[in-house]
Design a protein around this motif. Structure first.
Motif, short mmCIF file in Angstrom:
data_model
loop_
_atom_site.label_atom_id
_atom_site.label_comp_id
_atom_site.label_asym_id
_atom_site.label_seq_id
_atom_site.Cartn_x
_atom_site.Cartn_y
_atom_site.Cartn_z
N UNK A 107 -6.82 5.98 -6.61
CA UNK A 107 -6.43 5.36 -5.34
C UNK A 107 -4.93 5.50 -5.14
N UNK A 108 -4.53 6.44 -4.30
CA UNK A 108 -3.12 6.70 -4.06
C UNK A 108 -2.55 5.86 -2.93
N UNK A 109 -1.28 6.09 -2.61
CA UNK A 109 -0.61 5.30 -1.58
C UNK A 109 -1.24 5.56 -0.21
N UNK A 135 0.54 8.11 -9.31
CA UNK A 135 0.12 8.22 -7.91
C UNK A 135 -0.50 6.93 -7.39
N UNK A 136 -0.88 6.02 -8.27
CA UNK A 136 -1.71 4.88 -7.88
C UNK A 136 -0.91 3.87 -7.07
N UNK A 137 -1.50 3.40 -5.99
CA UNK A 137 -0.82 2.43 -5.12
C UNK A 137 -0.75 1.05 -5.78
N UNK A 188 9.39 -5.85 -12.50
CA UNK A 188 9.15 -6.31 -13.88
C UNK A 188 10.19 -5.76 -14.85
N UNK A 189 10.85 -4.66 -14.45
CA UNK A 189 11.84 -4.04 -15.32
C UNK A 189 11.25 -2.92 -16.16
N UNK A 190 12.11 -2.04 -16.63
CA UNK A 190 11.66 -0.87 -17.38
C UNK A 190 11.00 -1.24 -18.70
N UNK A 191 11.52 -2.26 -19.37
CA UNK A 191 10.95 -2.63 -20.67
C UNK A 191 9.51 -3.11 -20.53
N UNK A 192 9.28 -4.03 -19.58
CA UNK A 192 7.92 -4.54 -19.38
C UNK A 192 7.00 -3.43 -18.90
N UNK A 248 0.80 -1.22 0.00
CA UNK A 248 0.00 0.00 0.00
C UNK A 248 0.84 1.27 0.00
N UNK A 249 2.05 1.22 0.52
CA UNK A 249 2.84 2.44 0.68
C UNK A 249 3.79 2.69 -0.49
N UNK A 250 3.67 1.92 -1.54
CA UNK A 250 4.52 2.11 -2.72
C UNK A 250 3.62 2.25 -3.94
N UNK A 251 4.02 3.10 -4.87
CA UNK A 251 3.21 3.27 -6.07
C UNK A 251 3.37 2.07 -7.00
N UNK A 252 2.38 1.85 -7.83
CA UNK A 252 2.46 0.77 -8.82
C UNK A 252 3.62 1.00 -9.78
N UNK A 253 3.84 2.26 -10.15
CA UNK A 253 4.95 2.56 -11.07
C UNK A 253 6.29 2.16 -10.48
N UNK A 254 6.53 2.50 -9.22
CA UNK A 254 7.80 2.16 -8.57
C UNK A 254 7.97 0.64 -8.47
N UNK A 255 6.95 -0.03 -7.96
CA UNK A 255 7.06 -1.47 -7.71
C UNK A 255 7.23 -2.23 -9.02
N UNK A 256 6.44 -1.90 -10.02
CA UNK A 256 6.49 -2.64 -11.29
C UNK A 256 7.78 -2.38 -12.05
#
Length: 469
Positions: free
Chosen positions: A414-416, A167-169, A143-147, A131-139
């Motif tokens: 839905x943000x962090x 912003x999305x968690x 998953x890597x930058x390419x994916x 919940x405390x990390x954005x989807x962009x950061x985690x993925x």
């Protein structure tokens, strides 16, 4: 006990049904001239069709159980999902693990990594850890930058827009992935999607009949203008009444423009009247609820105004032939001005619609986006040239009819750490309750969760009034 309910969507109707079953009187006020809210229907090609595409999953037990209880269990049909991604002018199937291995926009290593990360998300049991990390950061990390750039990023941008996707968690993505995996045969087979063959409108109409049979009322084209408060307790509603209550299904044409129902009530002949209630349930968007109850304490009010929404803007096409072979096509091409193509007749047979093919062109936009302010024809003109990127043979002669629909509060952002900021169903005003799409987290909005929420809030009302503060 007499309970006032604002909104005749899935949540409001489920709440009214629960209350009426328990012997209480529910009175529902709906500003639109139809039932169903975001899952409402209109007549097209000889059948009823949702204004916005809808389906359910095999694990959506709340709406499946409700349909069975009101005698419509046999109307729920399940179909093998047909999902794809459009990338660089080519449609890639995304149904089986083999399809993933054929997704050539990524090299082999990144395809495997994409699949492994999806399985990793599925195996995480406690969504709070995400919940405390954005989807962009985690993925990007796993998953890597390419994916991310080819697959995840376009999907997040499509759902939440350029200004909000970052912003999305990650907990929101977790909810989406787990819902979809749970709808696969034994968790690994083909995904199955459900649809009531008489449309969701048939469910809402039958539900309204059951509610009316138990002495409760549903008022369409009726606007709730204010929640009346005495001390710190809700005592009723100010409403502008319609000429009649709901009686039976009424076929309605879909207007070319997004209707503003409020304007129908601002005249001397429709002065608001007071309706007393023992409790009030509002199913409105958060920003609308805050205006209905100006005396809300500031801390709860801030939770409401801090929630932002994306609007859904849809063009619905009636074609004389199929556009593609895919039911749900994610558009991972930022040059295309819409983000999803949902071909209803690649799930439900075209014969159900008189042999016609039904296609939704979907977009999620902020109200400041230029496309949001285009009228029906202007938006259609903007979209049509891009349909050849899906099917090079497409021609405008394929279009027999088109419709336009817009929902302003379609998708909460839905943000962090959202759970700490999510408004409670029980508001600080005694006997006043809020139930809307911002409160189904970590699940995403959907008819099943709306039914679940309406049922739960109705139970809260009954529990609270049995044991008053």
């Amino acid at each position: 006990m007499r309970v006032g309910i604002i909104g005749a969507g899935a949540t409001g109707l489920a709440a009214a049904y629960k209350l009426s079953k328990a012997g209480h009187q529910a009175v529902v006020f709906e500003r639109a001239p139809f039932l169903g809210g975001q899952a409402s229907t209109f007549d097209v090609a000889g059948a009823r069709l949702e204004r916005g595409y809808h389906h359910i999953f095999t694990n959506d037990t709340d709406i499946l159980d409700l349909a069975k209880e009101i005698g419509l269990g046999n109307r729920m049909c399940f179909f093998e999902s047909k999902v794809g991604t459009l990338y660089d002018g080519k449609i890639y199937n995304f149904v089986t693990p083999t399809d993933l291995l054929k997704f050539t926009p990524l090299n082999f290593i990144n395809r495997v990594r994409l699949g492994m990360v999806t399985l990793l998300i599925r195996r995480i049991k406690d969504w709070h850890k995400l919940e405390s990390i954005t989807a962009s950061e985690w993925l990007r990390k796993y998953a890597g930058s390419s994916a991310y750039d080819v697959f995840w990023g376009p999907m997040l941008r499509g759902k939440f827009g350029e200004g909000n996707y970052h912003r999305v968690t990650m907990a929101w993505v977790w909810g989406k992935i787990n819902t979809r995996f749970a709808s696969r045969n034994r968790g690994v087979g083909k995904e199955m999607l459900g649809y009531p063959i008489g449309s969701f409108g048939e469910i809402f109409d039958t539900l309204a009949e059951r509610i009316a049979e138990r002495g409760s009322d549903i008022h369409l084209s009726t606007l709730a203008t204010r929640v009346e408060i005495e001390g710190d307790t809700a005592i009723g509603l100010r409403v502008t009444h319609s000429p009649a209550t709901w009686t039976s299904p009424q076929p309605l044409a879909l207007a070319d423009e997004n209707p503003s129902y409020e304007k129908e009530f601002h005249n001397d002949a429709n002065e608001p009247t007071f309706e007393p209630f023992d409790a009030v349930i509002a199913t409105t968007p958060s920003y609308a609820f805050e205006k209905l109850v100006p005396s809300l304490p500031s801390d709860y009010g801030r939770k409401l105004v801090d929630i932002s929404y994306m609007a859904a803007v849809l063009i619905i096409l009636v074609l004389n032939r199929p556009l593609s072979h895919v039911y749900w096509l994610n558009v991972a091409d930022r040059s295309i001005p819409f983000v999803g193509v949902i071909e209803q007749t690649n799930m439900v047979s075209p014969e159900h619609y008189g042999g016609k093919h039904i296609v939704y062109l979907s977009n999620y936009l902020s109200t400041a986006h230029p496309l949001y302010n285009l009228e029906h024809q202007g938006l259609l003109d903007e979209y049509v040239p891009h349909l050849r990127k899906i099917n090079p043979d497409f021609d405008t002669s394929w279009i027999e009819e088109s419709y336009y629909h817009r929902v302003d509060a379609a998708q909460p952002i839905i943000g962090v750490d959202y759970s700490a900021r999510m408004p409670d169903h029980r508001t600080p005003i005694d006997r006043l309750y809020l139930a809307n799409t911002t409160q189904v987290y970590p699940e995403d909005r959907g008819t099943n969760y709306s039914v679940r929420m309406g049922t739960r809030v109705a139970q809260m009302v009954m529990d609270d009034l049995r044991s008053p503060k």
